[in-house]
Design a protein around this motif. Sequence first.
Motif, PDB file in Angstrom:
ATOM      1  N   HIS A 140       0.819  -1.226   0.000  1.00 35.50           N
ATOM      2  CA  HIS A 140       0.000   0.000   0.000  1.00 35.50           C
ATOM      3  C   HIS A 140       0.847   1.269   0.000  1.00 35.50           C
ATOM      4  CE1 HIS A 140      -3.764  -2.071   0.438  1.00 35.50           C
ATOM      5  NE2 HIS A 140      -3.404  -2.654   1.556  1.00 35.50           N
ATOM      6  N   MET A 141       2.070   1.203   0.570  1.00 33.71           N
ATOM      7  CA  MET A 141       2.863   2.411   0.763  1.00 33.71           C
ATOM      8  C   MET A 141       4.116   2.424  -0.100  1.00 33.71           C
ATOM      9  SD  MET A 141       2.268   3.108   4.839  1.00 33.71           S
ATOM     10  CE  MET A 141       2.418   4.878   4.597  1.00 33.71           C
ATOM     11  N   ASP A 142       4.071   1.718  -1.210  1.00 31.23           N
ATOM     12  CA  ASP A 142       5.179   1.719  -2.160  1.00 31.23           C
ATOM     13  C   ASP A 142       5.418   3.155  -2.632  1.00 31.23           C
ATOM     14  OD1 ASP A 142       6.775   1.512  -4.537  1.00 31.23           O
ATOM     15  OD2 ASP A 142       6.184  -0.595  -4.698  1.00 31.23           O
ATOM     16  N   PRO A 143       6.629   3.673  -2.470  1.00 33.11           N
ATOM     17  CA  PRO A 143       6.872   5.080  -2.831  1.00 33.11           C
ATOM     18  C   PRO A 143       6.614   5.392  -4.299  1.00 33.11           C
ATOM     19  CG  PRO A 143       8.934   3.913  -2.386  1.00 33.11           C
ATOM     20  CD  PRO A 143       7.825   3.020  -1.928  1.00 33.11           C
ATOM     21  N   GLU A 144       6.640   4.377  -5.169  1.00 28.26           N
ATOM     22  CA  GLU A 144       6.413   4.619  -6.588  1.00 28.26           C
ATOM     23  C   GLU A 144       4.939   4.754  -6.943  1.00 28.26           C
ATOM     24  OE1 GLU A 144       8.361   1.886  -9.131  1.00 28.26           O
ATOM     25  OE2 GLU A 144      10.369   2.315  -8.355  1.00 28.26           O
ATOM     26  N   THR A 145       4.076   4.224  -6.089  1.00 27.89           N
ATOM     27  CA  THR A 145       2.645   4.220  -6.424  1.00 27.89           C
ATOM     28  C   THR A 145       1.752   4.828  -5.346  1.00 27.89           C
ATOM     29  OG1 THR A 145       2.408   1.981  -5.497  1.00 27.89           O
ATOM     30  CG2 THR A 145       2.911   2.159  -7.847  1.00 27.89           C
ATOM     31  N   SER A 146       2.270   4.958  -4.129  1.00 26.82           N
ATOM     32  CA  SER A 146       1.419   5.358  -3.004  1.00 26.82           C
ATOM     33  C   SER A 146       1.143   6.861  -2.998  1.00 26.82           C
ATOM     34  CB  SER A 146       2.074   4.958  -1.677  1.00 26.82           C
ATOM     35  OG  SER A 146       1.319   5.456  -0.590  1.00 26.82           O
ATOM     36  N   GLU A 147      -0.093   7.186  -2.610  1.00 27.49           N
ATOM     37  CA  GLU A 147      -0.461   8.585  -2.396  1.00 27.49           C
ATOM     38  C   GLU A 147      -0.892   8.798  -0.949  1.00 27.49           C
ATOM     39  OE1 GLU A 147      -3.448   9.572  -5.241  1.00 27.49           O
ATOM     40  OE2 GLU A 147      -2.132   9.288  -6.979  1.00 27.49           O
ATOM     41  N   ILE A 148      -0.502   7.853  -0.080  1.00 25.42           N
ATOM     42  CA  ILE A 148      -0.885   7.930   1.330  1.00 25.42           C
ATOM     43  C   ILE A 148       0.064   8.881   2.052  1.00 25.42           C
ATOM     44  CG2 ILE A 148      -1.140   6.611   3.469  1.00 25.42           C
ATOM     45  CD1 ILE A 148      -1.722   4.149   1.687  1.00 25.42           C
ATOM     46  N   PRO A 149      -0.446   9.961   2.636  1.00 21.89           N
ATOM     47  CA  PRO A 149       0.423  10.929   3.315  1.00 21.89           C
ATOM     48  C   PRO A 149       0.887  10.400   4.679  1.00 21.89           C
ATOM     49  CG  PRO A 149      -1.876  11.576   3.557  1.00 21.89           C
ATOM     50  CD  PRO A 149      -1.861  10.360   2.668  1.00 21.89           C
ATOM     51  N   LEU A 150       2.051  10.882   5.110  1.00 22.70           N
ATOM     52  CA  LEU A 150       2.589  10.490   6.411  1.00 22.70           C
ATOM     53  C   LEU A 150       2.577  11.647   7.400  1.00 22.70           C
ATOM     54  CD1 LEU A 150       5.664   8.247   5.517  1.00 22.70           C
ATOM     55  CD2 LEU A 150       3.558   7.553   6.644  1.00 22.70           C
ATOM     56  N   ASP A 151       1.788  12.683   7.080  1.00 25.63           N
ATOM     57  CA  ASP A 151       1.801  13.854   7.950  1.00 25.63           C
ATOM     58  C   ASP A 151       0.753  13.792   9.053  1.00 25.63           C
ATOM     59  OD1 ASP A 151      -0.316  13.986   6.251  1.00 25.63           O
ATOM     60  OD2 ASP A 151       0.116  15.984   5.442  1.00 25.63           O
ATOM     61  N   GLY A 152      -0.113  12.779   9.032  1.00 25.91           N
ATOM     62  CA  GLY A 152      -1.127  12.656  10.069  1.00 25.91           C
ATOM     63  C   GLY A 152      -0.631  11.824  11.238  1.00 25.91           C
ATOM     64  N   SER A 153      -1.491  11.682  12.249  1.00 27.64           N
ATOM     65  CA  SER A 153      -1.100  10.929  13.443  1.00 27.64           C
ATOM     66  C   SER A 153      -1.212   9.433  13.228  1.00 27.64           C
ATOM     67  CB  SER A 153      -1.961  11.345  14.638  1.00 27.64           C
ATOM     68  OG  SER A 153      -3.337  11.115  14.356  1.00 27.64           O
ATOM     69  N   VAL A 154      -2.119   9.000  12.330  1.00 31.43           N
ATOM     70  CA  VAL A 154      -2.294   7.575  12.073  1.00 31.43           C
ATOM     71  C   VAL A 154      -2.438   7.329  10.573  1.00 31.43           C
ATOM     72  CG1 VAL A 154      -3.375   7.051  14.298  1.00 31.43           C
ATOM     73  CG2 VAL A 154      -4.816   7.710  12.350  1.00 31.43           C
ATOM     74  N   VAL A 155      -2.169   6.101  10.186  1.00 31.35           N
ATOM     75  CA  VAL A 155      -2.338   5.666   8.801  1.00 31.35           C
ATOM     76  C   VAL A 155      -3.388   4.567   8.785  1.00 31.35           C
ATOM     77  CG1 VAL A 155      -1.229   4.556   6.827  1.00 31.35           C
ATOM     78  CG2 VAL A 155       0.037   6.236   8.180  1.00 31.35           C
ATOM     79  N   SER A 156      -4.364   4.693   7.901  1.00 28.61           N
ATOM     80  CA  SER A 156      -5.429   3.698   7.777  1.00 28.61           C
ATOM     81  C   SER A 156      -5.255   2.956   6.454  1.00 28.61           C
ATOM     82  CB  SER A 156      -6.802   4.377   7.816  1.00 28.61           C
ATOM     83  OG  SER A 156      -7.836   3.432   7.618  1.00 28.61           O
ATOM     84  N   LEU A 157      -5.054   1.633   6.546  1.00 31.94           N
ATOM     85  CA  LEU A 157      -4.848   0.794   5.371  1.00 31.94           C
ATOM     86  C   LEU A 157      -5.844  -0.359   5.382  1.00 31.94           C
ATOM     87  CD1 LEU A 157      -0.937   0.546   5.509  1.00 31.94           C
ATOM     88  CD2 LEU A 157      -2.303   2.116   4.117  1.00 31.94           C
ATOM     89  N   PRO A 158      -6.263  -0.829   4.214  1.00 32.57           N
ATOM     90  CA  PRO A 158      -7.227  -1.932   4.158  1.00 32.57           C
ATOM     91  C   PRO A 158      -6.741  -3.166   4.914  1.00 32.57           C
ATOM     92  CG  PRO A 158      -6.931  -0.965   1.982  1.00 32.57           C
ATOM     93  CD  PRO A 158      -5.901  -0.342   2.866  1.00 32.57           C
ATOM     94  N   SER A 159      -7.627  -3.758   5.696  1.00 30.41           N
ATOM     95  CA  SER A 159      -7.406  -5.021   6.422  1.00 30.41           C
ATOM     96  C   SER A 159      -6.424  -4.928   7.578  1.00 30.41           C
ATOM     97  CB  SER A 159      -6.958  -6.136   5.464  1.00 30.41           C
ATOM     98  OG  SER A 159      -5.605  -5.984   5.075  1.00 30.41           O
ATOM     99  N   LEU A 160      -5.935  -3.720   7.888  1.00 34.87           N
ATOM    100  CA  LEU A 160      -4.951  -3.562   8.957  1.00 34.87           C
ATOM    101  C   LEU A 160      -5.487  -2.642  10.044  1.00 34.87           C
ATOM    102  CD1 LEU A 160      -1.831  -3.048   6.683  1.00 34.87           C
ATOM    103  CD2 LEU A 160      -2.192  -5.004   8.191  1.00 34.87           C
ATOM    104  N   PRO A 161      -4.998  -2.793  11.281  1.00 34.74           N
ATOM    105  CA  PRO A 161      -5.396  -1.850  12.327  1.00 34.74           C
ATOM    106  C   PRO A 161      -4.820  -0.468  12.040  1.00 34.74           C
ATOM    107  CG  PRO A 161      -3.615  -3.259  13.097  1.00 34.74           C
ATOM    108  CD  PRO A 161      -4.037  -3.807  11.771  1.00 34.74           C
TER     109      PRO A 161
END
Length: 446
Positions: A140-161
Amino acid sequence: MEEITNKTHVLVLPFPVQGHINPMIQFSKRLVARGVKVTLLTIYSIGKNLPKESSSINIVSFPYDESAPDNTDKSLEWFSTLVSKNLGAIVAKLSDTEYPVKVLVFDSFASWAIDLAHQLGLKGAAFFTQSCSLSAIYYHMDPETSEIPLDGSVVSLPSLPLLEKEDLPTFIYETDSYPALRALVFSQNNNFKKADWLFFNTFDALEKEVVDWIKSKCSIKTIGPTIPSMYLDKRLKEDREYGLSLFKPNDEICMNWLNSREIGSVVYVSFGSLASLGEQQMEELATGLMTSNCYFLWVVRATEENKLPEEFMSKAKEKGLVVNWCPQLDVLAHRAVGCFFTHCGWNSTLEALSLGVPMVAMPHWSDQPPNAKFISDVWQTGIRVKAGENGVVSRDEIARSIREVMEEDKGVMLKENAIKWKKLAKEAVDGGGSSDKNIEEFLSNL
């Protein structure tokens, strides 16, 4: 186990590191027990240390080449070149027998091997020596494809806490550290696109949500825990130890010392074969172990001994035993051990879960933070220490955490949960269990 009647031959290519080789050797033993011919490929320096006489796994070392360079970038390139140069000839030689090679099971780190396999007319199975959850995070967080920001307090990913920054693998946010290794871990994502199968050293019940999610995307098979059978299902009577140990364990000293201790009275402390603590952290850990007032067995590799505080060895004699290496499975299975103080490497985590030992989690880098997250919050078989602002875990935090697991009411709950996972781990590899069925299904499709 029912033997496979066709002349199946599987080629196994581990990454040349002890923590990657041993799980793949254990998987190979499961295949051999089903009548499959297995040839394990490795570099010369590893092959000469594998016990050929005690295993029905065929060991083939690549032609001798100069030792791998110390530089990480160059050593990764060296291994890839060595395999690419020699694999075709090895496959041709092995195929000119009554057991021609049908599939290459390769370490997921060697993602380039799938192209080699297909060029040689073989099927390719990527073997992940890490958790499904970690693999999903990298996906989900592959730098080549991911658009998930890391500036928040938590990261929400499918199927994971929900994951905080401290729960993520270090390669996600330490973008300038170990660039070659960082590129390597993300290159594993190529296996999701190209490999014919994905094997994971885990079991369905342990990571159900993420396993189900990956199954919806590709052909995944959980085949773990890959620890010696006599510590789990006991179906392979000769399978009592891993195939490789690059360190000489102090077996007799460790076991005699444990035999003299009461049930559940000892904290076992080990940070694996690679982790290196700073001098300040070593001092805090040493003092914390002493002030916890528990017996402890601490593995300190010879290269790390100079970091121990002065006079610690003499002061620790009444409560502790310090050794350079030990038979970890035997230690974790011993009745005297009540807690595992661990760096949360995946192999160590699986061993503790499989043997029902609660943990104190002190992760350092790579996959260890997410493993610690699952230990403390998902599987609830341990607690995680909290580091100070300087990144060092204090002696008071270490002593408090040990006492919480060893002596307080929460420790009882952790132990009960650990025993539950021990039962589920055994069921997974036992006859008809999820991992057992997955191996059978894989072989039936060859």
